[in-house]
Scaffold this motif. Structure first.
Motif, PDB file in Angstrom:
ATOM      1  N   HIS A 203       3.648 -10.682  39.408  1.00 50.43           N
ATOM      2  CA  HIS A 203       3.244  -9.216  39.509  1.00 50.43           C
ATOM      3  C   HIS A 203       3.308  -9.273  41.644  1.00 50.43           C
ATOM      4  CE1 HIS A 203       2.955  -4.960  40.186  1.00 50.43           C
ATOM      5  NE2 HIS A 203       3.380  -4.848  39.312  1.00 50.43           N
TER       6      HIS A 203
ATOM      7  N   GLY B  81       2.618  -6.648  43.636  1.00 50.59           N
ATOM      8  CA  GLY B  81       1.858  -5.623  43.970  1.00 50.59           C
ATOM      9  C   GLY B  81       0.874  -5.425  44.044  1.00 50.59           C
ATOM     10  N   ARG B  82       0.587  -6.811  43.546  1.00 54.36           N
ATOM     11  CA  ARG B  82      -0.858  -7.452  42.998  1.00 54.36           C
ATOM     12  C   ARG B  82      -1.521  -8.828  44.333  1.00 54.36           C
ATOM     13  NH1 ARG B  82      -0.343  -8.034  37.590  1.00 54.36           N
ATOM     14  NH2 ARG B  82      -0.963  -5.742  37.322  1.00 54.36           N
TER      15      ARG B  82
ATOM     16  N   ASN C   1      -7.020 -10.722  42.828  1.00 62.23           N
ATOM     17  CA  ASN C   1      -6.561  -9.711  41.655  1.00 62.23           C
ATOM     18  C   ASN C   1      -5.336 -10.516  39.924  1.00 62.23           C
ATOM     19  OD1 ASN C   1      -8.303  -8.143  41.399  1.00 62.23           O
ATOM     20  ND2 ASN C   1      -7.427  -6.318  42.837  1.00 62.23           N
TER      21      ASN C   1
ATOM     22  N   CYS D   5      -6.824 -11.081  36.475  1.00 65.34           N
ATOM     23  CA  CYS D   5      -6.654 -10.765  35.014  1.00 65.34           C
ATOM     24  C   CYS D   5      -6.193 -12.281  34.442  1.00 65.34           C
ATOM     25  CB  CYS D   5      -4.911 -10.049  35.456  1.00 65.34           C
ATOM     26  SG  CYS D   5      -5.011  -8.846  36.041  1.00 65.34           S
TER      27      CYS D   5
ATOM     28  N   THR E   2      -8.098  -4.379  33.697  1.00 69.51           N
ATOM     29  CA  THR E   2      -7.809  -5.251  35.219  1.00 69.51           C
ATOM     30  C   THR E   2      -6.347  -4.878  35.800  1.00 69.51           C
ATOM     31  OG1 THR E   2      -9.527  -6.374  34.263  1.00 69.51           O
ATOM     32  CG2 THR E   2      -8.529  -7.168  37.359  1.00 69.51           C
ATOM     33  N   LYS E   3      -5.327  -4.925  35.473  1.00 72.26           N
ATOM     34  CA  LYS E   3      -3.992  -5.863  35.861  1.00 72.26           C
ATOM     35  C   LYS E   3      -3.733  -4.189  35.388  1.00 72.26           C
ATOM     36  CE  LYS E   3      -1.825  -9.120  32.537  1.00 72.26           C
ATOM     37  NZ  LYS E   3      -0.699  -9.218  31.663  1.00 72.26           N
ATOM     38  N   ILE E   4      -3.484  -2.984  35.139  1.00 73.12           N
ATOM     39  CA  ILE E   4      -3.329  -1.132  35.023  1.00 73.12           C
ATOM     40  C   ILE E   4      -4.321  -1.147  36.482  1.00 73.12           C
ATOM     41  CG2 ILE E   4      -5.310  -0.366  33.877  1.00 73.12           C
ATOM     42  CD1 ILE E   4      -2.475   0.886  32.434  1.00 73.12           C
TER      43      ILE E   4
ATOM     44  N   THR F  14      -5.202  -2.462  38.951  1.00 76.77           N
ATOM     45  CA  THR F  14      -5.228  -3.308  39.730  1.00 76.77           C
ATOM     46  C   THR F  14      -2.961  -3.114  40.656  1.00 76.77           C
ATOM     47  OG1 THR F  14      -4.703  -5.416  38.924  1.00 76.77           O
ATOM     48  CG2 THR F  14      -7.212  -5.127  39.676  1.00 76.77           C
ATOM     49  N   VAL F  15      -2.755  -2.903  40.494  1.00 73.62           N
ATOM     50  CA  VAL F  15      -1.175  -2.229  40.902  1.00 73.62           C
ATOM     51  C   VAL F  15      -1.652  -0.794  41.537  1.00 73.62           C
ATOM     52  CG1 VAL F  15      -0.329  -3.881  39.847  1.00 73.62           C
ATOM     53  CG2 VAL F  15      -0.544  -1.900  38.606  1.00 73.62           C
ATOM     54  N   ARG F  16      -0.704  -0.637  43.010  1.00 71.31           N
ATOM     55  CA  ARG F  16      -0.682   0.787  42.978  1.00 71.31           C
ATOM     56  C   ARG F  16      -0.163   1.973  42.715  1.00 71.31           C
ATOM     57  NH1 ARG F  16       0.037  -0.829  49.602  1.00 71.31           N
ATOM     58  NH2 ARG F  16      -1.953  -2.086  49.358  1.00 71.31           N
TER      59      ARG F  16
ATOM     60  N   ALA G  98       7.345  -3.747  34.578  1.00 70.30           N
ATOM     61  CA  ALA G  98       7.022  -4.352  35.640  1.00 70.30           C
ATOM     62  C   ALA G  98       7.024  -6.041  35.710  1.00 70.30           C
ATOM     63  CB  ALA G  98       6.217  -3.717  36.052  1.00 70.30           C
TER      64      ALA G  98
END
Lengths: 327, 279
Positions: A85, A87-88, A92, A96, B34-36, B38-40, B106
């Motif tokens: 992804h 955006g990460r 990070n 994850c 952490t996933k939710i 760490t994305v804007r 996503a």
């Protein structure tokens, strides 16, 4: 240790992988060689439990991937570096993955430094170049310090320095006693990295053998001869079991006679030799011969697509023939 | 053609044994958290949801107080202090739903799903962890936003002494229940996203389920349409927002329960397909 038994994947009428049986042993780099579309990626996806086999099975350390409790600590894989992804941040992204397998946080920093991404750890990965993305994928594969590693076309998008780096890395991982399974359609790359080969063409396993045995069995060595009295020498060398092929530059390829015998014949008749060299067959030759046969095998199939996409000899990109080529 | 050699036996140093810390569901949960976080898009979607629900609630309260003097007694009688929030929910639902869709689509869109499923190949656990984290985030944010929406509206309604109190019958239940409704909508959206694996398509389908169905239901003949209408997803779920049980709609918790069943059905279908499909 990876073991596939009768592994098959069909998509409708198309058979992507056809009863593949092979083993990948620890302690050495095993190359997974085949033209594009031969079924390498599909096989790797089945090993990782992403795709369900139509028939047969594949296990890692005797267990199906989907049953592994902490898979990242047993198998590290790089399939496609773009599978993140964007955006990460790099950190990070790895965090994850680490958390899901109870891998300590400090290991994230370790692998980032190991692949040389420490300075961009806090940057979002959508801005990464293909080479940086590849390194991030390799960092993810190494995260759990696994005993089995798989890389699908790992040198794609890497610069010569990166290619050298990954080649060294794979050899080191194998020396540490790990199972290293690496796919490529670049034969020269395989020749430099792999000690063992699993060759696939049109979904079928064509060979599962050592690199040297593979070349020995599928291509024959010849002797290259240069002489100002070549016509005369050729007449003397001709005979049953021998094959003579003139080279465009005036040299002669001799099949079926060792260099010593050719030298003796020349000496006995007082003929001058300018060059006498045994030429070992290349992986390219062996591979072309083998895939050539599979092409013939499938030639009668109506509506069959282009013959196996066999890679033409000239298609090896310059990067793949970097330092130490010809080894 | 060379016959495949027999699988080589265990070579030197086969499978180094190492200390293996057992992976529990908590680890997968922590990873999903952490996933939710760490994305804007998470932040922006939740902020958009908050702005829409609180903003529309305040706007509607303003419009209502401005025209209150000209209203008929009948219109005035249907008013409850929750009404501005109920109106705002029409627009807010899809925004919170979009977060639920994005959480999975996503990953499909970027290819992250393949990396993620090699880390957590037990897919039911994977989807369950995602659901718990998403549900918890939207529940907490949803309750806070609903409270804020309620109080923002009361501040404006106070100018005409129309404001109610959180202690009024059914109001606290409506506010808390509203947060639960939003969390269920997000989970329903996650289910739709898992089924369709495509962001835009999933949001459109969610919009149809929550919005278009409710409008289309209004055109049904009242002889049997009234019964059908009660059970339409947005009407059933929305019943929880009414402080008083209106005739023509399900009882508040019954309605929310019906919505929860719809969510469960979609989610079960999503899970079955998610288990079977190639990633």
């Amino acid at each position: 240790m990876i073991e596939a038994r009768g592994l098959t994947k069909r998509y409708g009428d198309t058979t992507a992988v056809d009863r593949a049986t092979f083993g990948v042993a620890p302690g050495r780099v095993t190359g997974f060689l085949g033209p594009n579309g031969a079924g390498k990626t599909t096989t790797m996806r089945m090993i990782l439990g992403l795709d369900r086999p139509t028939a047969g099975e594949v296990t890692v350390h005797g267990r199906r991937y989907r049953t592994l409790g902490a898979p990242l600590r047993e198998v590290g894989a790089l399939l496609d570096a773009r599978n993140v992804h964007g955006g990460r941040t790099a950190y990070n992204h790895l965090l994850c993955l680490a958390k899901s397998n109870a891998i300590p946080r400090r290991r994230v920093d370790e692998v980032l430094d190991l692949v040389g991404l420490g300075s961009v750890a806090k940057k979002r990965s959508k801005g990464f170049s293909l080479g940086m993305g590849q390194r991030l994928g390799i960092a993810a594969a190494l995260l759990g310090d696994p005993a089995v590693l798989m890389f699908d076309e790992p040198v794609n998008g890497l610069d010569p320095e990166g290619i050298l780096w990954i080649r060294t890395l794979m050899r080191r991982l194998a020396r540490e006693g790990r199972t290293v399974f690496v796919s490529s359609h670049l034969m020269s790359e395989m020749a430099l990295t792999a000690e063992h080969l699993v060759v696939i063409g049109r979904g079928r396993i064509l060979a599962d053998t050592g690199m040297a045995e593979f070349i020995g069995a599928n291509a024959t060595s010849h002797v290259l001869v240069r002489s100002p009295q070549l016509t005369e020498l050729a007449r003397l060398l001709a005979g049953p079991g021998r094959r003579l092929e003139p080279e465009p530059d005036g040299a002669l390829r001799v099949y079926g006679a060792p260099a010593a015998r050719i030298g003796d014949v020349a000496a006995e008749h007082g003929l001058r030799l300018h060059e006498l060299a045994t030429v070992q067959p290349s992986l390219e030759e062996a591979f072309m011969r083998l895939t050539g046969e599979t092409v013939e095998y499938h030639a009668g199939v109506p509506g069959a697509p282009d013959p196996g996409g066999a890679v033409p000899p000239g298609s090896v990109p310059p990067g793949a023939a970097a330092p130490g080529a010809g080894g | 053609m060379t016959a495949p050699a027999a699988a080589p036996g265990a070579g030197p140093g086969a499978a180094p044994r190492r200390d293996v810390r057992r992976v529990r569901f908590g680890h997968v949960l922590s990873s999903e958290w952490t996933k939710i976080a760490t994305v804007r898009s998470t932040f922006w979607t939740l902020l958009a949801g908050a702005v829409v629900v609180i903003g529309f609630s305040a706007l509607w309260a303003l419009a209502f107080t401005a025209s209150y003097d000209q209203m008929s007694a009948r219109d005035r009688a249907t008013f409850t202090p929750m009404l501005p929030t109920q109106v705002a929910y029409y627009f807010g639902l899809v925004v919170f739903g979009a977060l639920g869709v994005l959480v999975i689509t996503a990953e499909h869109g970027t290819g992250m799903i393949k990396t993620a499923l090699t880390a957590v190949p037990r897919r039911a656990a994977y989807l369950a962890a995602k659901t718990v984290v998403l549900g918890a985030v939207v529940l907490v944010v949803g309750i806070v936003v609903t409270f804020a929406s309620f109080y923002a509206a009361q501040g404006i309604l106070a100018s005409k002494h129309l404001d109610g109190s959180i202690g009024d019958p059914g109001v606290l239940r409506a506010v808390i229940g509203g947060g639960i409704y939003l969390a269920l909508v997000a989970i329903l959206a996650l289910g739709i996203g898992t089924l369709l694996r495509h962001t835009a398509g999933s949001i459109v389908l969610l919009f149809v389920v929550l919005f278009v169905l409710g409008i289309a239901g209004g055109f049904l003949p009242s002889s049997w349409g009234d019964t059908v209408n009660k059970f339409l997803p947005s009407n059933a779920g929305g019943a929880i927002l009414d402080p008083v049980h209106k005739s023509g709609s399900l009882a508040p918790w019954t309605g929310l329960g019906v919505f929860a069943i719809y969510t469960a059905v979609v989610f079960a279908a999503a899970l079955i397909l998610f288990e079977r499909r190639d990633a």
